[in-house]
Write an enzyme that holds these catalytic residues in place. Structure first.
Site, PDB file in Angstrom:
ATOM      1  N   ARG A 176       0.823  -1.219   0.000  1.00 51.92           N
ATOM      2  CA  ARG A 176       0.000   0.000   0.000  1.00 51.92           C
ATOM      3  C   ARG A 176       0.852   1.261   0.000  1.00 51.92           C
ATOM      4  NH1 ARG A 176      -5.449  -1.411   1.899  1.00 51.92           N
ATOM      5  NH2 ARG A 176      -5.844   0.791   2.094  1.00 51.92           N
ATOM      6  N   TYR A 232      -1.013 -13.530   0.888  1.00 51.11           N
ATOM      7  CA  TYR A 232      -0.399 -13.442  -0.449  1.00 51.11           C
ATOM      8  C   TYR A 232       0.964 -12.762  -0.346  1.00 51.11           C
ATOM      9  CZ  TYR A 232      -2.872  -8.868  -0.370  1.00 51.11           C
ATOM     10  OH  TYR A 232      -3.384  -7.639  -0.032  1.00 51.11           O
ATOM     11  N   ASP A 249     -14.273   5.543  -0.780  1.00 49.71           N
ATOM     12  CA  ASP A 249     -14.951   5.124   0.449  1.00 49.71           C
ATOM     13  C   ASP A 249     -15.910   6.188   0.983  1.00 49.71           C
ATOM     14  OD1 ASP A 249     -13.684   2.697   0.454  1.00 49.71           O
ATOM     15  OD2 ASP A 249     -12.707   2.931   2.405  1.00 49.71           O
TER      16      ASP A 249
END
Ligand code: FAD
Length: 396
Positions: free
Chosen positions: A105, A208, A286
């Site tokens: 991120r 992952y 969002d």
């Protein structure tokens, strides 16, 4: 509409806000991003960027930077029973036409911030917006008391948005009954390119590889009845995470055993906002449509929104028309994604043994007999390229 010189404030330097800053600045707008934090940073965790999100990054000219950032090219999704048996394996390389990445991120945020600045956008830190005013011009009021006017103000300020209540009235976000631990551990298992979801009663673990395969990203979700803390995010003890998954397969115990630092998120959301725009104001990401993370699409939807807003504003004669087209283009798709993600909570967390057995058997059979069809279920999501689409026609 000519975006050239349009004075625009974007509230929030998250994934959606920074992507929008580049998109609008490249189309000539005079963009300033207002971020409350003292630096542009992200939690040390992973993010899945599916083909529909990659399409936007590519159209923004940022795919090479993404690849250089250590993003891992994914090839397989494995759904596992919590005891370790494989329920379904999906071969992502069969998915035309695009690629699926696992990204850190912080790396994504940093390449988006560089991309926004390179396009001419300004990013101002320590600028907490307290409220906004609709109008022509619209205005932001900062924590310092300063009031600033602009032609367009966009709330890319996440679930706690200050723009959303200005357009839709005040409403408190609701607890979804799920909490998520996030952690990153060294990838000593040599996992190269697959995402695994271990599904158990009322819990699941997603794992992952990240950062060129050096690290493994973990997201562990557990259903909880209440969220009692005032904060949505807590530093937690790794022991609490391990204790919640003691009945999971040995490989899960190993992964959780490697966790040294962990944070716990209460997962809150709103319904999709009925009104995404007003005079000089709009919502994105969002702030408009927060989702549970069970389809890994929140950030990807914010990328699609950013592209759509740029195209919609550039295609018509006025802000009002452009923002109306943007909402029309985005709302149904965002709602479908949220519904599908919410449905995954139920599928992943089946508690009643016989029901879980039946559901997993159906998935196994589907994967064995018609693998292309199993993958085809996601065509509407991953196969959609918003950069090749146009805003829907509507009667004016
Ligand atoms: C556990 C978990 C896993 C996830 N995994 C994935 C995944 O794999 N793939 C995916 O696509 N999505 C994923 N998501 C969802 C994704 O993280 C969010 O949907 C995405 O970050 C939303 O981006 P945004 O830009 O809309 O808002 P945010 O990222 O919330 O950014 C909002 C920004 O606005 C700033 N801000 C807020 N209020 C103000 C104010 N008043 N003044 C100034 N600045 C302000 C904030 O500081 C922040 O920088 C996951 C989420 C969770 C919880």
């Amino acid at each position: 509409m000519m975006l050239a010189g349009l004075k625009t404030y974007i509230i929030g330097a998250g994934i959606g806000g920074l992507a929008l800053a580049r998109v609008l600045a490249l189309r000539g707008a005079d963009v300033t991003v207002l971020e409350q934090a003292g630096e542009i940073k992200e939690v040390g965790a992973g993010l899945q960027i599916s083909p529909n999100g990659l399409a936007v990054l590519r159209a923004m000219g940022l795919e090479p930077q993404l690849v250089k950032s250590g993003a891992v090219l994914a090839d397989t999704v494995r759904l596992m029973d919590y005891r370790g048996g494989e329920v379904l394996k999906l071969d992502l390389t069969q998915m035309s036409p695009q690629k699926y990445y696992f990204v850190h991120r912080a790396e994504l945020i940093s390449l988006l911030a560089e991309g926004a600045r390179a396009a001419g956008a300004k990013i101002q830190l320590l600028q907490k917006v307290e409220r906004v005013e609709e109008g022509c011009p619209a205005a932001v009021v900062l924590h310092s008391g300063e009031r600033r006017e602009a032609d367009l103000i966009i709330g890319a300020d996440g679930v706690h948005s200050v723009v959303r209540p200005a357009l839709n009235g005040a409403s408190a976000p609701f607890f979804t009954g799920n909490a998520a631990w996030r952690a990153v551990v060294p990838n000593v298992w040599g996992r190269q390119s697959d995402v695994q979801v271990h599904m158990g009663p009322r819990r699941h673990l997603v794992s992952y590889p990240l950062m060129g395969g050096k690290m493994l990203n973990l997201v562990a979700v557990e259903e909880q009845r209440d969220w009692l803390e005032e904060s949505w995010t807590l530093a937690d003890e790794p022991a609490n995470l391990r204790a919640a998954f003691t009945d999971f397969a040995p490989v899960v115990q190993e992964m959780l055993g490697a966790v040294e630092e962990v944070r716990l998120w209460g997962l809150f959301r709103h319904e999709v906002a009925p009104r995404w725009h007003g005079q000089g104001l709009a919502l994105l990401g969002d702030a408009a449509h927060p989702t549970l993370p069970f389809l890994a699409q929140g950030a990807v939807m914010a990328l699609e929104d950013a592209w759509a807003m740029g195209v919609a504003l550039d295609s018509v004669g006025s802000l009002e028309q452009g923002l109306g087209d943007y909402q029309l283009w985005r709302r149904d798709r965002a709602a479908r994604v949220i519904k599908t993600a919410t449905g995954n909570a139920w599928k992943y967390h089946l508690g009643f043994g016989p029901l879980r057995f039946a559901a997993h058997t159906a998935l196994r059979l589907g994967g064995a007999l018609a693998p292309r069809r199993m993958l085809g279920q996601f065509d509407w999501l991953y196969g959609y390229d918003i950069t090749q689409d146009r805003p829907p026609e509507r009667a004016r």
